[in-house]
Write a protein that holds these residues in place. Structure first.
Motif, short mmCIF file in Angstrom:
data_model
loop_
_atom_site.label_atom_id
_atom_site.label_comp_id
_atom_site.label_asym_id
_atom_site.label_seq_id
_atom_site.Cartn_x
_atom_site.Cartn_y
_atom_site.Cartn_z
N ALA A 14 0.82 -1.20 0.00
CA ALA A 14 0.00 0.00 0.00
C ALA A 14 0.86 1.26 0.00
N GLU A 15 1.95 1.23 0.75
CA GLU A 15 2.83 2.40 0.79
C GLU A 15 3.46 2.65 -0.57
N ARG A 16 3.92 1.57 -1.21
CA ARG A 16 4.47 1.72 -2.55
C ARG A 16 3.42 2.23 -3.53
N ALA A 17 2.20 1.70 -3.42
CA ALA A 17 1.13 2.13 -4.31
C ALA A 17 0.80 3.59 -4.11
N ARG A 18 0.80 4.05 -2.84
CA ARG A 18 0.53 5.47 -2.57
C ARG A 18 1.62 6.35 -3.14
N LYS A 43 -2.86 3.90 -11.41
CA LYS A 43 -2.19 3.84 -10.11
C LYS A 43 -3.20 3.93 -8.97
N ARG A 44 -4.21 4.77 -9.12
CA ARG A 44 -5.24 4.88 -8.09
C ARG A 44 -6.01 3.58 -7.94
N ALA A 45 -6.28 2.92 -9.04
CA ALA A 45 -7.01 1.65 -8.99
C ALA A 45 -6.17 0.59 -8.26
N VAL A 46 -4.87 0.57 -8.51
CA VAL A 46 -4.00 -0.37 -7.81
C VAL A 46 -4.01 -0.08 -6.31
N GLU A 47 -3.89 1.19 -5.94
CA GLU A 47 -3.90 1.58 -4.53
C GLU A 47 -5.21 1.17 -3.85
N ARG A 48 -6.33 1.42 -4.52
CA ARG A 48 -7.63 1.04 -3.95
C ARG A 48 -7.73 -0.47 -3.79
N GLY A 49 -7.17 -1.22 -4.75
CA GLY A 49 -7.21 -2.67 -4.65
C GLY A 49 -6.46 -3.20 -3.45
N VAL A 50 -5.28 -2.63 -3.16
CA VAL A 50 -4.52 -3.06 -1.99
C VAL A 50 -5.25 -2.68 -0.72
N ASP A 51 -5.81 -1.47 -0.67
CA ASP A 51 -6.58 -1.06 0.51
C ASP A 51 -7.77 -1.98 0.75
N ALA A 52 -8.40 -2.43 -0.34
CA ALA A 52 -9.54 -3.34 -0.19
C ALA A 52 -9.10 -4.67 0.42
#
Length: 475
Positions: free
Chosen positions: A357-361, A417-426
């Protein structure tokens, strides 16, 4: 066992008392009928003052009777109750730009006046003054808080966010209790995120190293541990979809389930006295809430402070903990030891996910800077809807702005990139939800183990545990 999870801020905190006649002949616990209570609620701003907070306070009033004082949001006449409304429409381009340049909640909501009649705004100074006056009267004062909690690096740093940017922390409430008469009792029931941090109130100045505080006895029931978010704070106008500690807890005090349907006495009355105590209502939440909450208490905190790490054990009468172990082992299909093993595996999995998540952010941030730089190089006031030129800019350049947002590679990269971040958060949210039951079970089993060792050791530490437990029950 300390909670293994940490997550980002908000949610609610609360406190409660007496109930009316319940189902199947259940009665309120005899220690509940004479309690005085103070209500505190609302968010720090309208967009964090969701409808469910107001409705939880209304339910508290219906169950507990009129409070000594109710400090809510900005006070009487506050027009800041957030209600989700799909009919709220606006310029879709402005919405996209707002989400890009100034994201915030509540843009799909309307705001309505509160139906409550608070005695004042939710401010820390007012709360401390009210509690100090009530504690001077001795007896028990119960604080019910429906607000938002904030995460912290240590339990004693937990905060409740109040209207207008105010906050109240563990040392604030501990100081009020420290200065109160010894014949007084301060009971907390908090329904917010990270609310378990307020179990540190039982220590002098909120500092565990100083031991139990002087003055008033203090105890508390909390929606979750100091490291976990809690559920609640819902702007949906449909009360049936709201979920959280407060709604389960208050209905249980009435002998009802979350929907208000009468419950069989045996589901609530764990000690066989045909009455529902505060702790029994709290136990009901631990069993039936389908959220990421892990409810806890001050007596649990004291066990982890005072119980010997090893040594002889003694049988203890803690029907609430035994019910949680028995019921959750059956519903989860595993015993407490297996739950502990799953928690350890989940902890490692969560650590890996948080690194992702940190990398995705970071990658999302980089993509955002690329996109925003491109937009502002062409339209310098596009991030400032208050600029005098903003309306004319949107009118004249709408199609060009939309084309860039829809088709430019930098915009597409940002959305990816936002979609990847949301996926990890989910994935993190799903793991927190799945692990809540394991942690509730493991904590209950550990509570029994620690209490057995503390009982065998005896002395003042064991007596203090019993006083805390009685306070939490409502005696």
């Amino acid at each position: 066992m300390r909670s293994i999870f940490r997550r980002l801020p908000p949610l609610i905190l609360g406190v409660a008392l007496a109930a009316g006649l319940g189902a199947g002949g259940l009665r309120p616990h005899p220690g509940l009928g004479k309690l005085r209570w103070v209500g505190l609620g609302g968010g720090s701003s309208p967009d964090s003052n969701q409808l469910s907070i107001e409705q939880d306070l209304e339910l508290a009033r219906a169950v507990l009777g009129e409070p000594v004082a109710l400090l809510y949001a900005g006070g009487a006449g506050t027009r800041a109750v957030q209600v989700r409304d799909p009919e709220v429409k606006g310029d879709p381009l402005v919405a996209r730009l707002g989400h890009l340049f100034a994201p915030r909640g509540g843009r799909d909501a309307r705001y309505q006046p509160t139906s409550l009649k608070p005695s004042g705004p939710a401010r820390a100074d007012d709360l401390e003054e009210v509690l100090a006056l009530e504690l001077k009267r001795e007896g028990t004062t119960t604080l019910y808080v429906a607000a938002h909690g904030e995460s912290s690096e240590a339990p004693a740093d937990a905060l409740i966010r109040l209207w207008g940017g105010w906050s109240v922390g563990v040392p604030d409430l501990a100081a009020v209790a420290d200065a109160a008469p010894e014949a007084a009792t301060l009971r907390l029931i908090l329904t917010s995120c990270y609310s378990g941090g307020f179990s540190e109130v039982l220590f002098r100045e909120g500092d565990a190293a100083q031991g139990p505080g002087p003055g008033a006895l203090r105890c508390g029931l909390f929606a979750t541990t100091w490291e976990r978010q809690a559920s609640g704070c819902d702007p949906d106008p449909d009360r049936r979809v709201h979920e959280g500690y407060g709604i389960h807890f208050l209905h249980a005090l009435k002998g009802e389930d979350r929907e208000g349907k009468p419950l069989e006495p045996g589901l609530l009355d764990l000690d066989g006295d045909r009455r529902v105590s505060l702790l029994e209502a709290h136990t009901r939440v631990r069993l039936v809430s389908k959220t990421l909450d892990v409810p806890t208490t001050t007596s649990e905190r004291w066990l982890r402070q005072a119980a010997p790490e090893r040594g002889p054990s003694k049988e203890v009468d803690l029907p609430e903990e035994r019910r949680v172990v028995k019921a959750l082992e059956a519903s989860l299909g595993l015993d407490a030891r297996a739950a502990s093993r799953k928690l350890e595996a989940a902890r490692l999995q969560l650590q890996a996910l948080e690194l992702q998540a940190e990398r995705a952010r970071q990658e999302t941030d980089e993509a955002w800077w690329d996109l925003s730089g491109l937009l502002l190089s062409r339209w310098p006031v596009l991030d400032d809807p208050y600029h005098p030129a903003y309306p004319a800019l949107l009118a004249e350049e709408r199609e060009a702005i939309l084309k860039l947002l829809d088709t430019h590679p930098l915009s597409r990269a940002y959305q990816t990139k936002r979609a990847v971040e949301r996926g990890v958060d989910a994935k993190i949210d799903a793991l927190l939800l799945e692990s809540a039951g394991w942690e509730r079970l493991a904590r209950a089993a550990e509570n029994l183990e620690l209490a057995g060792r503390l009982a065998a050791a005896g002395g003042e530490d064991w007596e203090h545990f019993q006083r805390l437990r009685a306070c939490e029950r409502g005696l």
